[in-house]
Write a protein that holds these residues in place. Structure first.
Motif, PDB file in Angstrom:
ATOM      1  N   THR A 173       0.798  -1.226   0.000  1.00 33.07           N
ATOM      2  CA  THR A 173       0.000   0.000   0.000  1.00 33.07           C
ATOM      3  C   THR A 173       0.828   1.273   0.000  1.00 33.07           C
ATOM      4  OG1 THR A 173      -0.183   0.039   2.430  1.00 33.07           O
ATOM      5  CG2 THR A 173      -1.908  -1.142   1.198  1.00 33.07           C
ATOM      6  N   SER A 174       2.059   1.241   0.508  1.00 29.65           N
ATOM      7  CA  SER A 174       2.814   2.493   0.573  1.00 29.65           C
ATOM      8  C   SER A 174       4.169   2.440  -0.114  1.00 29.65           C
ATOM      9  CB  SER A 174       3.012   2.925   2.034  1.00 29.65           C
ATOM     10  OG  SER A 174       3.819   1.994   2.732  1.00 29.65           O
ATOM     11  N   SER A 175       4.702   1.249  -0.350  1.00 30.52           N
ATOM     12  CA  SER A 175       6.034   1.132  -0.950  1.00 30.52           C
ATOM     13  C   SER A 175       5.995   1.483  -2.429  1.00 30.52           C
ATOM     14  CB  SER A 175       6.579  -0.287  -0.764  1.00 30.52           C
ATOM     15  OG  SER A 175       7.911  -0.379  -1.216  1.00 30.52           O
ATOM     16  N   THR A 176       6.854   2.391  -2.839  1.00 31.46           N
ATOM     17  CA  THR A 176       6.933   2.790  -4.250  1.00 31.46           C
ATOM     18  C   THR A 176       8.128   2.167  -4.953  1.00 31.46           C
ATOM     19  OG1 THR A 176       8.209   4.774  -3.682  1.00 31.46           O
ATOM     20  CG2 THR A 176       5.806   4.989  -3.761  1.00 31.46           C
ATOM     21  N   LYS A 177       8.924   1.417  -4.210  1.00 32.69           N
ATOM     22  CA  LYS A 177      10.111   0.785  -4.790  1.00 32.69           C
ATOM     23  C   LYS A 177      10.404  -0.503  -4.031  1.00 32.69           C
ATOM     24  CE  LYS A 177      15.013   1.740  -5.832  1.00 32.69           C
ATOM     25  NZ  LYS A 177      16.100   2.747  -5.676  1.00 32.69           N
ATOM     26  N   LEU A 178      10.639  -1.580  -4.772  1.00 31.85           N
ATOM     27  CA  LEU A 178      10.989  -2.864  -4.170  1.00 31.85           C
ATOM     28  C   LEU A 178      12.301  -3.327  -4.788  1.00 31.85           C
ATOM     29  CD1 LEU A 178       8.582  -5.873  -3.570  1.00 31.85           C
ATOM     30  CD2 LEU A 178      10.939  -6.204  -4.323  1.00 31.85           C
ATOM     31  N   THR A 179      13.325  -3.430  -3.959  1.00 28.42           N
ATOM     32  CA  THR A 179      14.653  -3.820  -4.422  1.00 28.42           C
ATOM     33  C   THR A 179      15.059  -5.143  -3.806  1.00 28.42           C
ATOM     34  OG1 THR A 179      15.353  -1.498  -4.636  1.00 28.42           O
ATOM     35  CG2 THR A 179      17.093  -3.159  -4.518  1.00 28.42           C
ATOM     36  N   VAL A 180      15.553  -6.051  -4.628  1.00 22.19           N
ATOM     37  CA  VAL A 180      16.107  -7.318  -4.133  1.00 22.19           C
ATOM     38  C   VAL A 180      17.622  -7.191  -4.147  1.00 22.19           C
ATOM     39  CG1 VAL A 180      16.262  -9.809  -4.473  1.00 22.19           C
ATOM     40  CG2 VAL A 180      14.134  -8.602  -5.040  1.00 22.19           C
ATOM     41  N   GLU A 181      18.219  -7.157  -2.973  1.00 19.44           N
ATOM     42  CA  GLU A 181      19.678  -7.179  -2.857  1.00 19.44           C
ATOM     43  C   GLU A 181      20.126  -8.631  -2.755  1.00 19.44           C
ATOM     44  OE1 GLU A 181      21.896  -4.480  -0.254  1.00 19.44           O
ATOM     45  OE2 GLU A 181      19.943  -3.782   0.455  1.00 19.44           O
ATOM     46  N   VAL A 182      21.180  -8.988  -3.465  1.00 22.59           N
ATOM     47  CA  VAL A 182      21.673 -10.363  -3.453  1.00 22.59           C
ATOM     48  C   VAL A 182      23.144 -10.368  -3.059  1.00 22.59           C
ATOM     49  CG1 VAL A 182      22.039 -12.469  -4.795  1.00 22.59           C
ATOM     50  CG2 VAL A 182      20.027 -11.038  -5.239  1.00 22.59           C
ATOM     51  N   ALA A 183      23.474 -11.236  -2.114  1.00 15.31           N
ATOM     52  CA  ALA A 183      24.855 -11.436  -1.696  1.00 15.31           C
ATOM     53  C   ALA A 183      25.140 -12.932  -1.707  1.00 15.31           C
ATOM     54  CB  ALA A 183      25.088 -10.859  -0.297  1.00 15.31           C
ATOM     55  N   TYR A 184      26.398 -13.281  -1.786  1.00 14.68           N
ATOM     56  CA  TYR A 184      26.758 -14.699  -1.778  1.00 14.68           C
ATOM     57  C   TYR A 184      28.163 -14.883  -1.224  1.00 14.68           C
ATOM     58  CZ  TYR A 184      29.263 -13.472  -6.104  1.00 14.68           C
ATOM     59  OH  TYR A 184      30.103 -12.891  -7.031  1.00 14.68           O
ATOM     60  N   GLU A 185      28.316 -15.994  -0.494  1.00 12.97           N
ATOM     61  CA  GLU A 185      29.659 -16.378  -0.067  1.00 12.97           C
ATOM     62  C   GLU A 185      30.492 -16.701  -1.298  1.00 12.97           C
ATOM     63  OE1 GLU A 185      30.928 -18.902   3.422  1.00 12.97           O
ATOM     64  OE2 GLU A 185      28.778 -19.377   3.353  1.00 12.97           O
ATOM     65  N   SER A 186      31.742 -16.353  -1.258  1.00  9.31           N
ATOM     66  CA  SER A 186      32.634 -16.673  -2.365  1.00  9.31           C
ATOM     67  C   SER A 186      32.580 -18.167  -2.651  1.00  9.31           C
ATOM     68  CB  SER A 186      34.072 -16.261  -2.007  1.00  9.31           C
ATOM     69  OG  SER A 186      34.936 -16.487  -3.090  1.00  9.31           O
ATOM     70  N   GLY A 187      32.328 -18.504  -3.910  1.00  8.40           N
ATOM     71  CA  GLY A 187      32.209 -19.903  -4.319  1.00  8.40           C
ATOM     72  C   GLY A 187      30.790 -20.439  -4.283  1.00  8.40           C
ATOM     73  N   GLN A 188      29.851 -19.662  -3.741  1.00  6.17           N
ATOM     74  CA  GLN A 188      28.457 -20.112  -3.622  1.00  6.17           C
ATOM     75  C   GLN A 188      27.512 -19.217  -4.421  1.00  6.17           C
ATOM     76  OE1 GLN A 188      28.320 -22.988  -2.089  1.00  6.17           O
ATOM     77  NE2 GLN A 188      30.471 -22.760  -1.506  1.00  6.17           N
ATOM     78  N   THR A 191      11.034  -0.825  -0.085  1.00  7.99           N
ATOM     79  CA  THR A 191      11.219  -2.158   0.489  1.00  7.99           C
ATOM     80  C   THR A 191      12.494  -2.768  -0.059  1.00  7.99           C
ATOM     81  OG1 THR A 191       8.834  -2.528   0.722  1.00  7.99           O
ATOM     82  CG2 THR A 191      10.237  -4.481   0.673  1.00  7.99           C
ATOM     83  N   TYR A 192      13.298  -3.319   0.836  1.00  6.16           N
ATOM     84  CA  TYR A 192      14.541  -3.972   0.439  1.00  6.16           C
ATOM     85  C   TYR A 192      14.549  -5.409   0.941  1.00  6.16           C
ATOM     86  CZ  TYR A 192      16.598   0.527  -0.889  1.00  6.16           C
ATOM     87  OH  TYR A 192      16.861   1.731  -1.492  1.00  6.16           O
ATOM     88  N   PHE A 193      14.556  -6.353   0.013  1.00  5.08           N
ATOM     89  CA  PHE A 193      14.790  -7.747   0.374  1.00  5.08           C
ATOM     90  C   PHE A 193      16.293  -8.015   0.326  1.00  5.08           C
ATOM     91  CE2 PHE A 193      10.324  -8.228  -0.528  1.00  5.08           C
ATOM     92  CZ  PHE A 193       9.951  -9.196   0.393  1.00  5.08           C
ATOM     93  N   TRP A 194      16.762  -8.829   1.259  1.00  4.13           N
ATOM     94  CA  TRP A 194      18.170  -9.213   1.253  1.00  4.13           C
ATOM     95  C   TRP A 194      18.231 -10.726   1.140  1.00  4.13           C
ATOM     96  CZ3 TRP A 194      22.069 -11.620   4.447  1.00  4.13           C
ATOM     97  CH2 TRP A 194      23.385 -11.303   4.060  1.00  4.13           C
ATOM     98  N   VAL A 195      18.770 -11.202   0.015  1.00  3.17           N
ATOM     99  CA  VAL A 195      18.883 -12.638  -0.264  1.00  3.17           C
ATOM    100  C   VAL A 195      20.352 -13.018  -0.241  1.00  3.17           C
ATOM    101  CG1 VAL A 195      18.454 -14.461  -1.945  1.00  3.17           C
ATOM    102  CG2 VAL A 195      16.803 -12.580  -1.696  1.00  3.17           C
ATOM    103  N   VAL A 196      20.694 -14.055   0.521  1.00  2.00           N
ATOM    104  CA  VAL A 196      22.094 -14.470   0.608  1.00  2.00           C
ATOM    105  C   VAL A 196      22.219 -15.957   0.297  1.00  2.00           C
ATOM    106  CG1 VAL A 196      21.963 -14.924   3.117  1.00  2.00           C
ATOM    107  CG2 VAL A 196      24.180 -14.396   2.048  1.00  2.00           C
ATOM    108  N   PHE A 197      23.225 -16.304  -0.496  1.00  4.72           N
ATOM    109  CA  PHE A 197      23.537 -17.689  -0.853  1.00  4.72           C
ATOM    110  C   PHE A 197      24.719 -18.153  -0.005  1.00  4.72           C
ATOM    111  CE2 PHE A 197      20.974 -16.182  -4.217  1.00  4.72           C
ATOM    112  CZ  PHE A 197      20.389 -17.274  -4.822  1.00  4.72           C
ATOM    113  N   LEU A 198      24.501 -19.248   0.723  1.00  2.00           N
ATOM    114  CA  LEU A 198      25.455 -19.664   1.746  1.00  2.00           C
ATOM    115  C   LEU A 198      25.992 -21.064   1.508  1.00  2.00           C
ATOM    116  CD1 LEU A 198      23.393 -18.469   4.852  1.00  2.00           C
ATOM    117  CD2 LEU A 198      25.389 -17.316   3.845  1.00  2.00           C
TER     118      LEU A 198
END
Length: 265
Positions: free
Chosen positions: A38-53, A131-138
């Protein structure tokens, strides 16, 4: 203080389950379904990963050069289609747009560990308008706070926008099947876990029509063709889901009921 969270997860073998663990931590007050829709005008998915993953990205496509991460992008856009409030949606498509983290040297990850890692490395913070999602590959496996869960592919930490994917478990889905399967399994896991975080099914988003599983499987859809169906958390079913999606060319994984819930909220 021990961090307690509502956790939803995708598992590699057997039937999926939600682990209900209550929060004892003050979370970001803007990370709510109401704000997302209802109020968010921007949705960003941030992605991080461990080296090698690193996730499948550079050189991985769904045909005609379309990057594999377009799947998550199109599913997020589908949820907001037709809404008055249509946010700008940003999903990275290449490793250059993602953040490589140092090897963490851990063999298992508790919810507390994942949250601490996010607090150290995420750059975006959700607000009333963004809104910021933070996705990490481990590397390593998920630990529910009591025991290791080596079959878990991914988890969404309830009340937050943090999602973790366990890369080696994703790789294992490629054993003895078509080479494209792990790519689609990885994207299906992302779509599923972010779906939970956004409030599907009846987990913040009210249902327009009843479609929640009635057998006690948590916030899951009763349609086996939907990515939110509980059995699509199991290895064989998730692999078949990936194969069917590749055959049909339809990358929208949410069924119409899930889409209606999001569009009509």
């Amino acid at each position: 203080m021990r961090l307690l969270l509502l956790i939803t997860c995708l598992v590699f073998f057997g039937c999926g389950k939600d682990e209900d663990v209550r929060s004892s931590r003050s979370l970001n007050k803007f990370e709510t379904t109401k704000n997302y829709f209802t109020s968010s005008t921007k949705l960003t998915v941030e992605v991080a990963y461990e080296s090698g993953q690193q996730p499948y990205a550079d050189g991985s496509t769904i045909g005609a050069g379309v990057p594999i991460w377009q799947i998550l992008d199109e599913n997020l856009h589908a949820l907001y289609q037709g809404r008055t409030q249509l946010p700008v949606i940003i999903v990275p498509k290449t490793h250059a747009e993602m953040k490589e983290l140092p090897v963490q040297g851990k063999t298992s990850w508790t919810p507390e560990d994942i949250i601490k890692l996010s607090e150290k490395h995420r750059t975006g913070r959700s607000s009333a308008s963004e809104t910021y999602f933070w996705v990490v590959f481990l590397d390593g496996v998920f630990n529910d706070g009591t025991t290791n869960q080596p079959s878990t592919i991914g988890v969404s930490l309830g009340g937050t926008t943090v999602v973790a994917i366990f890369k080696e478990v994703v790789r294992q889905t490629g054993s003895g099947v078509a080479g494209f399967v792990p790519l689609y399994v990885e994207q299906a896991t992302l779509v599923h876990e972010i779906g939970h975080a956004l409030g599907l099914v009846d987990n913040g988003l009210p249902m327009k029509e009843a479609h929640k599983d009635t057998e006690g499987h948590g916030a899951h859809c009763n349609n086996d063709k939907c990515v939110m169906y509980w059995l699509n958390e199991g290895r064989s079913d998730l692999i078949q889901f990936a194969i069917r999606m590749n055959q049909t060319g339809n990358v929208i994984m949410y069924d119409q009921n899930c889409l209606n819930d999001a569009r009509g909220f």
